[in-house]
Design a protein around this motif. Structure first.
Motif, PDB file in Angstrom:
ATOM      1  N   LEU A 325      74.258  54.463   0.811  1.00  0.00           N
ATOM      2  CA  LEU A 325      73.596  54.775   2.079  1.00  0.00           C
ATOM      3  C   LEU A 325      72.158  54.265   2.084  1.00  0.00           C
ATOM      4  CD1 LEU A 325      74.921  58.391   2.748  1.00  0.00           C
ATOM      5  CD2 LEU A 325      75.349  56.363   4.155  1.00  0.00           C
ATOM      6  N   ILE A 326      71.458  54.454   0.970  1.00  0.00           N
ATOM      7  CA  ILE A 326      70.077  53.971   0.875  1.00  0.00           C
ATOM      8  C   ILE A 326      70.052  52.442   0.886  1.00  0.00           C
ATOM      9  CG2 ILE A 326      68.026  53.885  -0.598  1.00  0.00           C
ATOM     10  CD1 ILE A 326      68.796  56.691  -1.597  1.00  0.00           C
ATOM     11  N   PHE A 327      70.940  51.843   0.114  1.00  0.00           N
ATOM     12  CA  PHE A 327      71.002  50.391   0.019  1.00  0.00           C
ATOM     13  C   PHE A 327      71.359  49.788   1.369  1.00  0.00           C
ATOM     14  CE2 PHE A 327      71.017  46.931  -2.995  1.00  0.00           C
ATOM     15  CZ  PHE A 327      71.774  45.941  -2.387  1.00  0.00           C
ATOM     16  N   GLY A 328      72.316  50.420   2.081  1.00  0.00           N
ATOM     17  CA  GLY A 328      72.790  49.883   3.345  1.00  0.00           C
ATOM     18  C   GLY A 328      71.760  49.903   4.447  1.00  0.00           C
ATOM     19  N   ILE A 329      70.724  50.751   4.324  1.00  0.00           N
ATOM     20  CA  ILE A 329      69.670  50.791   5.334  1.00  0.00           C
ATOM     21  C   ILE A 329      68.889  49.483   5.346  1.00  0.00           C
ATOM     22  CG2 ILE A 329      67.479  51.904   5.960  1.00  0.00           C
ATOM     23  CD1 ILE A 329      68.624  54.521   4.941  1.00  0.00           C
ATOM     24  N   PHE A 330      68.733  48.876   4.177  1.00  0.00           N
ATOM     25  CA  PHE A 330      67.827  47.740   4.050  1.00  0.00           C
ATOM     26  C   PHE A 330      68.529  46.385   3.934  1.00  0.00           C
ATOM     27  CE2 PHE A 330      65.686  51.488   2.302  1.00  0.00           C
ATOM     28  CZ  PHE A 330      64.551  51.510   3.095  1.00  0.00           C
ATOM     29  N   ILE A 331      69.830  46.380   3.749  1.00  0.00           N
ATOM     30  CA  ILE A 331      70.504  45.099   3.540  1.00  0.00           C
ATOM     31  C   ILE A 331      71.823  45.091   4.304  1.00  0.00           C
ATOM     32  CG2 ILE A 331      71.833  45.706   1.472  1.00  0.00           C
ATOM     33  CD1 ILE A 331      70.913  42.963   0.330  1.00  0.00           C
ATOM     34  N   GLU A 332      72.236  43.928   4.760  1.00  0.00           N
ATOM     35  CA  GLU A 332      73.451  43.789   5.547  1.00  0.00           C
ATOM     36  C   GLU A 332      74.698  44.034   4.688  1.00  0.00           C
ATOM     37  OE1 GLU A 332      73.700  43.097   8.932  1.00  0.00           O
ATOM     38  OE2 GLU A 332      71.557  43.559   8.839  1.00  0.00           O
ATOM     39  N   PRO A 333      75.830  44.385   5.317  1.00  0.00           N
ATOM     40  CA  PRO A 333      77.042  44.690   4.542  1.00  0.00           C
ATOM     41  C   PRO A 333      77.536  43.538   3.669  1.00  0.00           C
ATOM     42  CG  PRO A 333      77.263  45.551   6.766  1.00  0.00           C
ATOM     43  CD  PRO A 333      75.998  44.743   6.752  1.00  0.00           C
ATOM     44  N   LEU A 334      77.512  42.300   4.173  1.00  0.00           N
ATOM     45  CA  LEU A 334      78.062  41.188   3.383  1.00  0.00           C
ATOM     46  C   LEU A 334      77.319  40.991   2.060  1.00  0.00           C
ATOM     47  CD1 LEU A 334      79.024  38.448   6.009  1.00  0.00           C
ATOM     48  CD2 LEU A 334      80.528  39.904   4.658  1.00  0.00           C
ATOM     49  N   PRO A 335      75.988  40.796   2.077  1.00  0.00           N
ATOM     50  CA  PRO A 335      75.306  40.693   0.774  1.00  0.00           C
ATOM     51  C   PRO A 335      75.402  41.977  -0.038  1.00  0.00           C
ATOM     52  CG  PRO A 335      73.719  40.764   2.575  1.00  0.00           C
ATOM     53  CD  PRO A 335      75.064  40.571   3.194  1.00  0.00           C
ATOM     54  N   GLY A 336      75.493  43.121   0.644  1.00  0.00           N
ATOM     55  CA  GLY A 336      75.650  44.379  -0.085  1.00  0.00           C
ATOM     56  C   GLY A 336      76.922  44.392  -0.912  1.00  0.00           C
ATOM     57  N   VAL A 337      78.020  43.936  -0.317  1.00  0.00           N
ATOM     58  CA  VAL A 337      79.286  43.853  -1.052  1.00  0.00           C
ATOM     59  C   VAL A 337      79.180  42.863  -2.198  1.00  0.00           C
ATOM     60  CG1 VAL A 337      81.674  43.042  -0.855  1.00  0.00           C
ATOM     61  CG2 VAL A 337      80.752  44.597   0.863  1.00  0.00           C
TER      62      VAL A 337
END
Length: 428
Positions: A325-337
């Motif tokens: 949840l914290i990570f997803g606030i600052f980065i888009e889903p594709l690079p997050g995955v």
């Protein structure tokens, strides 16, 4: 090198650089600062990240969605959804939710849902007396169903990062969570509509009209069924299914609905190429970023550290939820995955968490970040297309975020919501 990498990407994102270029430039800075590798390695890993046959499904699914949209699919789905719920209190809100859920089975993109049928529904709700900010918040909150109900671009990328799950299994797993999100949004719409007295038109359409609208919508609604059915029957792979989707969309738009003109094809192809380029740039630079983390053994170090904590599977999932949840606030889903899955998937595997269950938690968490202030990329898109000030849009989000949190807890603590349908259909 990993410390320089992380500091660089944080600084670049803080000054407003797009995520894809922040990842790529930070990789270059880290390599240059250490001097252990040649700069050519960043370029090599970037191209290696997109040199994958399954990735060919991405441009074809994007093209299929554009062809369907160009063939007046949006209007067809709006009429189909509106006839069942438009007459109820808060009817246009329900129509928004149902139509976006159906459109998600074609677009695979939250941004496409919000910018396409979502923008139309915001205008319709505004004219009918609904608060414009509320209509925008409802649209953004429902649009995140796009990457969850198949076909989904994020699921394709996830399947490439975790070899334990197939893309077909992820596609099937997305149905129940997607429907749960739609139900949760409907509950919020019911509550707000009763509180603010948002009325429907109070008139159920004639049966003849209902049958006509339903018959017209059938070809569009069949697309996800054809894709998943063909994959499950072994007729084609996910990549081949994307090509089938393109030809089916072309046939629907040109010869079934007869609204797709040949003159529109160049514009559709150009738009699809631009969207594909944006996706592939993110994937390529994310691969270079992830390569440096791998060389520095960051995934292994984090995995060992988390393992030493000896958390139970449930506590582990709660901790991962908070991180995502914290990570997803600052980065888009594709690079997050691309960045997080290689790190977290082995940890959850060692804890005995079903890989399909974990995949849906990751995808939903990172997608939820698209509507989580203060960054939320989907919020900016909705604010722009609907001409709604961002602070007003954010204020209306509170009940929707609560509903999403409840759905997230259900998905976390009831694994069968994600794994039941794939296992029933034979995906292990």
């Amino acid at each position: 090198m990993s410390l320089i990498l992380v500091i660089s990407v944080c600084v670049l994102m803080a000054i407003g650089m797009p995520v894809a270029f922040a990842l790529g430039l930070s990789a270059c800075i880290a390599v240059l600062a250490v001097g252990q590798f040649s700069m050519i390695v960043v370029l090599k890993e970037t191209f290696t990240g997109i040199d994958s046959f399954p990735l060919m499904a991405v441009p074809f699914f994007i093209l299929a969605a554009e062809l369907m949209s160009g063939g007046s699919l949006t209007h067809v789905l709006l009429r189909f959804a509106g006839q069942f719920v438009g007459h109820k209190r808060g009817g246009l809100g329900y129509t928004n939710i149902v139509s976006l859920t159906f459109f998600s089975g074609i677009s695979g993109s939250a941004l496409a849902d919000a910018a396409g049928p979502g923008s139309m529904m915001i205008k319709m709700m505004d004219k009918a007396g609904y608060g414009r900010a509320y209509a925008g918040a409802l649209t953004a909150s429902t649009a995140i169903v796009g990457p969850i109900i198949p076909p989904s671009i994020i699921m394709i990328i996830y399947g490439l990062q975790d070899e334990r799950v197939s893309i077909g299994a992820l596609f099937v797993a997305g149905f129940v969570p997607g429907i749960l999100i739609a139900i949760a949004m409907s509950v919020v719409n019911w509550y707000v509509s009763n509180k603010r007295n948002y009325r429907g038109d109070g008139c159920f359409p004639p049966i003849r009209e209902v049958l006509h609208n339903t018959w017209t919508a059938i070809p569009a609604l069949l697309l996800p069924i054809i894709i998943l059915g063909g994959m499950r029957a072994g007729w084609f792979t996910p990549t081949e299914a994307s090509v089938v989707a393109v030809f089916y969309a072309l046939i629907c738009g040109k010869w079934m609905y007869r609204t797709l003109e040949w003159e529109a094809l160049p514009h559709i192809l150009v738009r699809s190429a631009l969207l594909t380029s944006a996706v592939l740039i993110i994937i390529g630079f994310s691969a270079a970023f992830a390569w440096i983390l791998t060389v520095e053994r960051v995934p292994y170090a984090m995995a060992e550290w988390i393992t030493q904590l000896q958390l139970s599977p449930w506590l582990l999932l709660i901790a991962i939820n908070i991180l995502l949840l914290i990570f997803g606030i600052f980065i888009e889903p594709l690079p997050g995955v691309m960045v997080l899955v290689p790190i977290l998937a082995p940890v959850t595997a060692a804890a005995g968490v079903d890989p399909i269950h974990f995949a849906m938690i990751v995808i939903f968490n990172l997608t939820l970040g698209m509507i989580t202030p203060p960054v939320g990329g989907l919020l900016f898109v909705t604010s722009n297309v609907a001409k709604i000030p961002l602070p007003e849009l954010t204020r209306e989000l509170k009940p929707f975020l609560v509903a999403h949190a409840i759905v997230l807890m259900l998905l976390t603590f009831i694994p069968s919501l994600s794994t039941g349908l794939p296992h029933l259909l034979g995906f292990k």
